[in-house]
Design a protein around this motif. Sequence first.
Motif, PDB file in Angstrom:
ATOM      1  N   ALA A   6       0.832  -1.203   0.000  1.00  0.00           N
ATOM      2  CA  ALA A   6       0.000   0.000   0.000  1.00  0.00           C
ATOM      3  C   ALA A   6       0.867   1.254   0.000  1.00  0.00           C
ATOM      4  N   ALA A   7       1.965   1.212   0.774  1.00  0.00           N
ATOM      5  CA  ALA A   7       2.863   2.365   0.825  1.00  0.00           C
ATOM      6  C   ALA A   7       3.539   2.596  -0.524  1.00  0.00           C
ATOM      7  N   ALA A   8       3.868   1.516  -1.225  1.00  0.00           N
ATOM      8  CA  ALA A   8       4.494   1.646  -2.541  1.00  0.00           C
ATOM      9  C   ALA A   8       3.528   2.284  -3.533  1.00  0.00           C
ATOM     10  N   TYR A   9       2.263   1.861  -3.488  1.00  0.00           N
ATOM     11  CA  TYR A   9       1.261   2.486  -4.358  1.00  0.00           C
ATOM     12  C   TYR A   9       1.089   3.969  -4.013  1.00  0.00           C
ATOM     13  N   ASP A  10       1.100   4.281  -2.723  1.00  0.00           N
ATOM     14  CA  ASP A  10       0.972   5.683  -2.313  1.00  0.00           C
ATOM     15  C   ASP A  10       2.157   6.508  -2.815  1.00  0.00           C
ATOM     16  N   ARG A  11       3.348   5.933  -2.758  1.00  0.00           N
ATOM     17  CA  ARG A  11       4.544   6.629  -3.252  1.00  0.00           C
ATOM     18  C   ARG A  11       4.418   6.910  -4.750  1.00  0.00           C
ATOM     19  N   CYS A  12       3.930   5.942  -5.510  1.00  0.00           N
ATOM     20  CA  CYS A  12       3.740   6.143  -6.955  1.00  0.00           C
ATOM     21  C   CYS A  12       2.678   7.200  -7.226  1.00  0.00           C
ATOM     22  N   ARG A  13       1.600   7.153  -6.461  1.00  0.00           N
ATOM     23  CA  ARG A  13       0.546   8.164  -6.639  1.00  0.00           C
ATOM     24  C   ARG A  13       1.076   9.561  -6.360  1.00  0.00           C
ATOM     25  N   GLU A  14       1.895   9.711  -5.340  1.00  0.00           N
ATOM     26  CA  GLU A  14       2.435  11.024  -5.014  1.00  0.00           C
ATOM     27  C   GLU A  14       3.375  11.533  -6.100  1.00  0.00           C
ATOM     28  N   LEU A  15       4.200  10.652  -6.660  1.00  0.00           N
ATOM     29  CA  LEU A  15       5.055  11.053  -7.782  1.00  0.00           C
ATOM     30  C   LEU A  15       4.200  11.515  -8.961  1.00  0.00           C
TER      31      LEU A  15
END
Length: 308
Positions: A6-15
């Motif tokens: 979930a954190a990895a998806y959030d990181r991609c969304r923020e980028l």
Amino acid sequence: MDADLAAAYDRCRELHRRHGRTYYLATRLLPAWKRRHVHALYGFTRYADEIVDSTEDLTPAERAARLAAWSDRFAAGLRGEPVDDPLLPAVLHTIAIFELDPADFASFLHSMAMDLTVTGYPTYADLLAYMEGSAAVIGTMMLPILGSSDPTAAREPARQLGLAFQLTNFIRDVAEDLDRGRTYLPDEHLAMFDVTRADLLAARADGHSTPQIRELIKYAVTRAQAHYAAAAPGIPLLTAASQACMRTAYELYGGILDEVAAQGHDVFARRARVPVPRRLAVAARALLTPAGTPVAVPGPAIQPALAV
């Protein structure tokens, strides 16, 4: 979904939110379950791009080593090995769910590595070879996520849309790319309009284009329009839930070309941007457009042969 994924998806969304504002707006029109996978692909491509272009304190050799190390971690993840990385778990998860072709990702990383050593392209064919990895494969990565009633027929338009979007970025960002020591305007096209790289650098310093450079950019816009025209038939072939997103992205990226034309094709005067009110109006109109409606090719109907 576990916390790390979930954190990895959030990181991609923020980028994506921070760096891809036009496409991020369009992505918000997708069903929620699809958005995170688009964010994952954007995060993958953006992070590689940042290694190449946002680490000016490192030498090209050091950036190449960093890109190679990250590519190795990605390859290990594809083999099923544990990966300690802030965003790769999301990318690997998306690849697995949609059975995306790893060769597309390898082609993309190869083109990113080219940016560390290649500063220009003699011919348009040479530029297309680079964009095969940097842009066309993005279309084929995205297609399974967007979905299509006829994936075979939609494949080439998806590739063409990737090319159209990237050429639009190249036209808008001529000044920024010169600052990085690169130009994506082929030498053969510069020669057609009696423009040299020294002329481009002088225009960058002056903040204004010469008449010859304006004509060069005008021609580059027609090259992008040709790819938009080739991409247009693919959007009505997408699943209904994905069409509003891609109609919006198509029109907003094409709108950048409109802004370039509106400023007299002077890409050194300012960075072309689509105004926020137009962005919102385009998104609203796309939501109201019936599925299957054809899209309009941006700009005047000047469609040169794609191979020229």
